[in-house]
Motif scaffolding. Sequence first.
Motif, short mmCIF file in Angstrom:
data_model
loop_
_atom_site.label_atom_id
_atom_site.label_comp_id
_atom_site.label_asym_id
_atom_site.label_seq_id
_atom_site.Cartn_x
_atom_site.Cartn_y
_atom_site.Cartn_z
N PRO A 1 -4.23 0.92 -0.40
CA PRO A 1 -3.49 -0.31 -0.07
C PRO A 1 -3.53 -1.35 -1.19
CG PRO A 1 -4.80 0.40 1.80
CD PRO A 1 -5.16 1.30 0.67
N ASP A 2 -4.65 -1.41 -1.94
CA ASP A 2 -4.74 -2.41 -3.01
C ASP A 2 -4.11 -1.92 -4.32
OD1 ASP A 2 -6.52 -0.57 -3.99
OD2 ASP A 2 -8.29 -1.83 -3.83
N SER B 1 1.49 0.75 -2.96
CA SER B 1 0.46 -0.09 -2.36
C SER B 1 1.01 -0.68 -1.07
CB SER B 1 0.03 -1.20 -3.33
OG SER B 1 1.14 -2.04 -3.61
N ARG B 2 0.15 -1.35 -0.31
CA ARG B 2 0.56 -1.79 1.03
C ARG B 2 1.88 -2.57 1.02
NH1 ARG B 2 -0.65 -2.22 6.11
NH2 ARG B 2 -0.26 -4.15 7.25
N ASP B 3 2.04 -3.48 0.06
CA ASP B 3 3.26 -4.28 0.01
C ASP B 3 4.23 -3.78 -1.07
OD1 ASP B 3 1.86 -4.92 -2.21
OD2 ASP B 3 1.80 -7.08 -1.86
N LEU C 1 -1.04 2.92 12.01
CA LEU C 1 -1.63 1.62 11.74
C LEU C 1 -1.36 0.71 12.93
CD1 LEU C 1 -0.73 0.83 8.01
CD2 LEU C 1 -2.87 1.67 8.96
N THR D 1 -5.31 4.30 5.41
CA THR D 1 -5.26 3.37 6.54
C THR D 1 -6.18 2.18 6.34
OG1 THR D 1 -6.91 4.76 7.62
CG2 THR D 1 -4.62 5.10 8.26
N SER E 1 6.28 1.99 2.48
CA SER E 1 5.06 1.29 2.09
C SER E 1 4.24 1.03 3.35
CB SER E 1 5.41 -0.02 1.39
OG SER E 1 6.15 -0.86 2.26
N GLY E 2 2.98 0.66 3.16
CA GLY E 2 2.10 0.47 4.29
C GLY E 2 2.61 -0.59 5.27
N ASP E 3 3.24 -1.65 4.74
CA ASP E 3 3.73 -2.70 5.63
C ASP E 3 5.17 -2.44 6.10
OD1 ASP E 3 5.27 -3.20 3.39
OD2 ASP E 3 4.44 -5.19 3.00
#
Lengths: 399, 175
Positions: free
Chosen positions: A296-297, A247-249, A398, A337, A207-209
Amino acid sequence: MSPRLHDALHELAQGAPSEVSAAQVLAGARRRRRVRLIAVPSVAATAAAAILVGATLAGGGAEPARPAAQPDRPLVTEPGKVLNPPGVLPGRLPSGKVEPIVFAFLDYCRGKSLKETTSAKGDCAQWRLVGRSGKQWRLPDAVGSRVVKPEDYMSGSAPLVVSPDGWRIAYYRAKDQRLVVRDLTSGRVTPVSARTAPAAIPLMMFSGDGTRLALSPKVDQSGRTLLVDTRTGAATALHAGTVIGLSRDASTIVQADTEDERTPLTVSGADGSVRASVPLDPEVDLRGSSGNLLSPDGRTLLTFTTSLDKAVLVDVATGKITSVRRIDGVGGAHAWTGPTTYFTTRDLSGHPDARKRGIPPRALRGVIVDLTTGKYRDVGRTFTIQTSQSAVALGGYLP
Amino acid sequence: MVRYDGLSEFVAARGPALLRSAFLLTGDRHLAEDLVQAALVKLAPRWRRVAAGGDPESYVRKILYHEHLNWWKRRGRHVHPSADPPEPAGHPDIADRAVRTILLGQALGRLTAKQRAMIVLRFYEDRSETETARLLGCSVGTVKSQTHRALARLRALEPGLADLLTDTEIPEVAR
């Protein structure tokens, strides 16, 4: 048929070698026959050993970082230089904190032919990690190059992925044959609770994070789709299908059948509960797509036309195309990003005298594409490796 | 030796043609040699039976294409071919046949394994869609769609090759 294309292919084919050695074919056939006669007991013994190792090392939970032994020296490569000069290997990755990783590669010991890459072993067959500063280490506890099966004439590899911030890597650990996540801020290694057979290592996506890792079985393999908490190794079962976006999280997960777009998208939460099944616009092409396609959302999917020259944005809630944007110069995506930007790579492979040098270089550069303009900008350095076969992973794009 | 009687002669006679197809599939002389040798080694144990059937070349070509596709499957999604010919800077004169050949090789190297197989079978070996489907073990529809995709990608990757590809469109799957 096309006579012009036929003629051009015919001209191209003139570059082929001119003869096959019948003696080598016969020798290969006899060797293969001998191997077949001894392969069955060997495979049985290997399987028994693997079971024994699995039984003794079973258990989960994070493993604390060990006190650093005398650290090996990293290899430092100047910008623009080849990352794998002949005869030089970087030191082992230190067990404690390192720095964000931006590139990882296997060069199969720089083998020039399939025979050489198949037999790649030892330190040069390990994954190599390049940090943001240009320092490079090898990862000795990961499975890197490996021979898929005794008779196989091709080499394979166990995958490695890097999180978008570069602070985590996920790979297949050699000693206990488990997928693990290594936190590079501390050196802490967390095994994934679900075991994975060497022959069925799944596709991995952070994931993004970096707090979640999605595991999807490859198209031709069976296995469960899982979402792993990278801090604990706990795995949550997801709906069957390939994860195409987080998504990001990872609070929203999108899965699809990348071989058949008629199958609806499955939208789930991090607990594995299915929120929606969304029919996909028939114009959307997911075949061959890879990377984290979800914004991300969690609201928009990034896909591409067949010729990769246009980005096609899809509303996850409806499955409908919301926007088509021409993209100049680069195709495909690794991950978003920002709200309107994504990361991908530009292939700079080739050098005018590559053939003369014997092994062609492979060169890549990360780029950030702006969906509002369709233009890209280079980020970071160019990664150049001298190899006839390679596996690569990028991350750390990132901040 | 009875087991492999006639195999050496077959290799000598048909090896070069197999190498040419393998070279188009792999884009690399070493890989082409390895691929052909691997296919012939797999043919060898069945040689007597296959030779008695009268068409060993079809048999070995089927092995060759399947080996090629399997190799790519095994190497995984994240593995990229790095034996591509170099990319020239700027826009060379496409009218130059040698340059055109290099560009075609480059563009082929950036197709998927299956797409390359389609191009080689359909446009180099001039196989029909049905023959191609039989050799690759897929449906005629897959042959059509994959060929269409391969041609579209060649056009996208190297617009300078448009001249070569103008009469290759497959109307059934164009969209």
